[in-house]
Design an enzyme around this catalytic site. Structure first.
Site, mmCIF file in Angstrom:
data_model
loop_
_atom_site.group_PDB
_atom_site.id
_atom_site.type_symbol
_atom_site.label_atom_id
_atom_site.label_comp_id
_atom_site.label_asym_id
_atom_site.label_seq_id
_atom_site.Cartn_x
_atom_site.Cartn_y
_atom_site.Cartn_z
ATOM 1 N N ASP A 23 18.818 132.552 9.096
ATOM 2 C CA ASP A 23 17.411 132.941 9.001
ATOM 3 C C ASP A 23 17.156 133.547 7.625
ATOM 4 O OD1 ASP A 23 15.567 135.766 10.386
ATOM 5 O OD2 ASP A 23 14.864 134.003 9.274
ATOM 6 N N ASN A 25 13.975 134.504 6.462
ATOM 7 C CA ASN A 25 12.754 135.330 6.310
ATOM 8 C C ASN A 25 12.632 136.425 7.364
ATOM 9 O OD1 ASN A 25 12.278 133.770 8.532
ATOM 10 N ND2 ASN A 25 10.235 133.068 7.894
ATOM 11 N N ASP A 27 12.585 136.546 10.609
ATOM 12 C CA ASP A 27 11.860 136.437 11.902
ATOM 13 C C ASP A 27 12.837 136.185 13.055
ATOM 14 O OD1 ASP A 27 10.640 132.960 11.643
ATOM 15 O OD2 ASP A 27 12.654 133.833 11.542
ATOM 16 N N ASP A 31 16.189 128.775 9.679
ATOM 17 C CA ASP A 31 15.172 127.936 9.033
ATOM 18 C C ASP A 31 15.777 127.115 7.896
ATOM 19 O OD1 ASP A 31 14.246 131.171 8.131
ATOM 20 O OD2 ASP A 31 15.363 129.819 6.812
ATOM 21 N N ASP A 100 18.156 114.064 13.310
ATOM 22 C CA ASP A 100 18.196 113.792 14.743
ATOM 23 C C ASP A 100 16.892 113.087 15.146
ATOM 24 O OD1 ASP A 100 19.924 115.924 17.047
ATOM 25 O OD2 ASP A 100 18.977 113.981 17.459
ATOM 26 N N ASP A 200 19.147 110.463 19.750
ATOM 27 C CA ASP A 200 19.243 111.231 20.988
ATOM 28 C C ASP A 200 19.124 110.301 22.212
ATOM 29 O OD1 ASP A 200 19.116 114.063 22.059
ATOM 30 O OD2 ASP A 200 17.322 113.244 22.981
ATOM 31 N N GLU A 257 23.717 108.931 20.613
ATOM 32 C CA GLU A 257 24.236 109.761 21.697
ATOM 33 C C GLU A 257 24.097 108.953 22.980
ATOM 34 O OE1 GLU A 257 21.894 112.693 23.523
ATOM 35 O OE2 GLU A 257 23.539 114.058 23.861
ATOM 36 N N HIS A 331 25.694 121.178 20.113
ATOM 37 C CA HIS A 331 24.747 122.187 20.587
ATOM 38 C C HIS A 331 24.573 122.146 22.098
ATOM 39 C CE1 HIS A 331 22.649 118.446 20.342
ATOM 40 N NE2 HIS A 331 21.673 118.961 21.058
ATOM 41 N N ASP A 332 25.209 121.147 22.745
ATOM 42 C CA ASP A 332 25.106 121.024 24.214
ATOM 43 C C ASP A 332 26.393 121.410 24.928
ATOM 44 O OD1 ASP A 332 23.298 117.865 24.011
ATOM 45 O OD2 ASP A 332 22.557 119.933 24.092
HETATM 46 O O1 TEU Z 1 21.296 115.533 25.359
HETATM 47 C C1 TEU Z 1 21.412 114.464 26.279
HETATM 48 C C2 TEU Z 1 22.112 114.876 27.483
HETATM 49 O O2 TEU Z 1 22.469 114.103 28.335
HETATM 50 C C3 TEU Z 1 22.305 116.306 27.655
HETATM 51 O O3 TEU Z 1 21.407 116.676 28.691
HETATM 52 C C4 TEU Z 1 23.723 116.578 28.023
HETATM 53 O O4 TEU Z 1 24.198 115.600 28.877
HETATM 54 C C5 TEU Z 1 23.723 117.859 28.755
HETATM 55 O O5 TEU Z 1 22.959 118.725 27.953
HETATM 56 C C6 TEU Z 1 25.135 118.326 28.902
HETATM 57 O O6 TEU Z 1 25.039 119.550 29.555
HETATM 58 C C7 TEU Z 1 20.332 115.280 24.342
HETATM 59 C C8 TEU Z 1 20.312 116.489 23.422
HETATM 60 O O7 TEU Z 1 21.586 116.620 22.795
HETATM 61 C C9 TEU Z 1 19.986 117.694 24.270
HETATM 62 O O8 TEU Z 1 20.057 118.892 23.507
HETATM 63 C C10 TEU Z 1 18.590 117.506 24.820
HETATM 64 O O9 TEU Z 1 18.300 118.575 25.715
HETATM 65 C C11 TEU Z 1 18.452 116.179 25.578
HETATM 66 O O10 TEU Z 1 19.062 115.077 24.927
HETATM 67 C C12 TEU Z 1 16.986 115.826 25.715
HETATM 68 O O11 TEU Z 1 16.480 115.522 24.427
HETATM 69 CA CA CA Z 2 13.383 132.322 9.894
#
Ligand code: TEU
Ligand code: CA
Length: 568
Positions: A23, A25, A27, A31, A100, A200, A257, A331-332
């Site tokens: 971050d 700034n 908040d 960013d 993405d 995605d 993905e 991130h998932d």
């Molecule tokens: O994720 C696709 C997806 O299948 C995810 O739901 C994943 O299987 C699950 O999160 C596992 O726990 C993509 C993106 O990476 C995710 O961040 C998004 O929430 C999702 O698509 C919808 O865009």
């Molecule tokens: Ca920020």
């Protein structure tokens, strides 16, 4: 076998989740300017490509994976000038940027959806609308974020499909006008100079137009996967996208993905003839700690024997035909050192993080490093549902505790184990307040272990996880066998050690990883032990190395990982 050496086959990609990266700034939200300030850190790590999770205009129902304008920057992240500056600064450091692309669905606040709801041509067919049946949803499909996959619109007097949040309506890929809008937009980004796309859930874009009911699960709803994932029509759409967008451009990386994809699907999606994508993210290894009924929420651990079989399957089935991505984290997914390593004992934390990185980076494929993975960042000690921000986790909590009557503490332990929020706590830069991520109040709490685990403490420490990742990344450039070699699992029935061979021309690479906190004795995969004594240790997470063999066997220390190179 040399795969004619595409640049993306020799590259390492670093994923940034902008909201949690840096971050600039105050908040409390990461960013684009924050990312610009950290480009030298990434250059020093040695990665080649940055994958930016969505940074487009969004109401953030799903943290940017619900896009309301594909050509506008999310206000909290900055401006298009900031993006242009980021792209220029990255390219000046010889860092490529892939973005993405979430084109299976948009936000319900996108102009297209507003016009579709109003029945305005051609937008009325940009989404998937169906009449209800006897006043109920068109079919029994469950959303990935719990509850029905259909929501009724009073304005349109029809239901629309959303396989994720109800604010993420599915785009109708049967509609040629929609597809052409998407291709135009994607070309606009490539014309700006971006270097490719992460697509995605791109294997969701083809649906069975009959929308048949799915097999009913414990929540009384049906499974959509057989009718909306990996359908043959998806390959047709991807081929069209390839030809309309990047086919005749140089230097573009595309990664799809593809949850639930098999190796057969992946050989089609990522075959080496440039008709579809360069590679895909498969989920087979990530689903190995799902519950018995296949649902995500469990407190199981991934069994090593199943992990070995899965990786071996993907390595061998794609070899010479297609190309693997290699990842533990994104991130998932929960943090790999917590999921498969040891995040409680400080010594074993360091060793197991390095061991896991070794295991992955010596396979064939393009490795992806998720922000903080290079520091050995761990899962967060969640204790209450109010700690969570992720819509998937929050909805699952209510579904499991209120509909499935799973007890609160059990569901919190499931979430602590598997929640996507484990990956979304702020990047830990240093030991100052909020780990140096922000001077404000972070949108998500910083992991309390940030004073011990942070970039500033590791960059100058040659024994750090960070510098081990730097070494692994550099080895990929130094030894062609890593990119081109085949794969042979050895010791497949050993439930404690993951060992494999790579062969290329007259070379053999032997990688041995101890997944336990105990000593392990293993024998060389060849009867000619003396031969192995002459081999070179190119990587070991201990110093001095546990190699060489004594009397034909090696004793691996807890979480020890060794890579040795010899001639066949
Ligand atoms: O994720 C696709 C997806 O299948 C995810 O739901 C994943 O299987 C699950 O999160 C596992 O726990 C993509 C993106 O990476 C995710 O961040 C998004 O929430 C999702 O698509 C919808 O865009
Ligand atoms: Ca920020």
């Amino acid at each position: 076998m040399d795969h004619n050496g595409h640049w993306w086959q020799k590259s390492v990609v670093y994923q940034i989740y902008p909201r949690s990266f840096m971050d600039s700034n105050g908040d409390g939200i990461g960013d684009l300017q924050g990312i610009i300030g950290k480009l030298d850190y990434l250059r020093n790590l040695g990665v080649d490509v940055i994958w930016l999770s969505p940074f487009y205009a969004s109401p953030n129902a799903d943290n940017g994976y619900d896009i309301s304008d594909y050509q506008k920057i999310m206000e909290e992240f900055g401006t298009m000038d900031d993006f242009d500056e980021l792209l220029k600064e990255a390219h000046q450091r010889n860092l490529k940027i892939i973005i993405d692309m979430v084109v299976n669905h948009s936000s319900d606040e996108h102009e297209w959806f507003k016009k579709s709801k109003a029945g305005i041509e051609p937008y009325r067919n940009y989404y998937i609308w169906r009449k209800g049946v006897d006043g109920k949803e068109p079919n029994n499909w469950r959303s990935n974020f719990s509850g029905s996959a259909w929501t009724y619109s009073e304005e349109r007097q029809e239901y629309y499909l959303h396989l994720f949040h109800k604010k993420q309506p599915e785009l109708n890929w049967q509609c040629a006008e929609l597809r052409n809008e998407i291709y135009r937009m994607m070309n606009w980004w490539l014309d700006k100079g971006v270097d490719g796309f992460r697509l995605d859930v791109i294997n969701y874009i083809g649906k069975n137009p009959e929308f048949p009911d799915g097999v009913i699960g414990k929540d009384g709803l049906g499974d959509f996967v057989p009718y909306a994932v990996n359908l043959p029509i998806s390959h047709d759409y991807i081929k069209e996208m390839n030809s309309q967008v990047w086919h005749n451009r140089e230097g573009i990386l595309t990664v799809g993905e593809t949850p639930f994809a098999s190796t057969d699907d992946a050989v089609q999606y990522s075959c080496l003839d440039n008709t579809e994508l360069n590679m895909v993210f498969q989920f087979e290894h990530m689903d190995l700690d799902n519950a018995e009924d296949g649902s995500k929420w469990s407190d199981r651990r991934i069994p090593l024997l199943e992990l070995k079989r899965s990786f071996s399957n993907w390595q061998r089935k794609l070899y010479g035909k297609a190309w693997n991505s290699l990842y533990w984290c994104n991130h998932d997914q929960p943090r790999v050192v917590s999921r498969l390593g040891n995040d409680t004992d400080e010594t074993w934390w360091n060793k197991s993080a390095k061991m896991l990185a070794t295991c992955l980076h010596f396979m064939q494929g393009t490795p992806y490093v998720y922000q903080g993975e290079e520091l050995g960042m761990t899962n967060y000690p969640f204790s209450d549902i109010r700690d969570f921000r992720d819509v998937e986790s929050i909805n699952a909590y209510h579904e499991y505790t209120e509909i499935l009557h799973v007890d609160n503490d059990k569901m919190i332990s499931y979430l602590r184990n598997k929640s996507r929020d484990n990956a979304r706590t702020p990047m830990q830069w240093d030991e100052t307040d909020e780990a140096g991520f922000t001077t404000g109040v972070p949108w998500m709490p910083v992991n309390p272990n940030y004073k011990r685990i942070n970039a500033a403490a590791q960059i100058g420490d040659e024994d750090s996880v960070y510098n081990y990742y730097r070494k692994l990344i550099s080895l990929r450039k130094e030894y062609p066998i890593i990119v081109n070699g085949d794969f042979e699992l050895v010791g497949e029935n050993n439930a404690d050690v993951f060992a494999y061979l790579r062969h290329w021309k007259d070379q053999i690479l032997w990688v041995v990883c101890n997944f336990t906190d105990r000593m392990q004795k293993i024998v060389s995969p060849s009867s000619n032990h003396a031969e192995y004594r002459k081999w070179d240790v190119i990587c070991d997470n201990y110093s001095p190395s546990g190699y060489p063999f004594e009397k034909g066997q090696i004793e691996l220390r807890p979480y020890e990982a060794v890579a040795v190179l010899g001639n066949s």
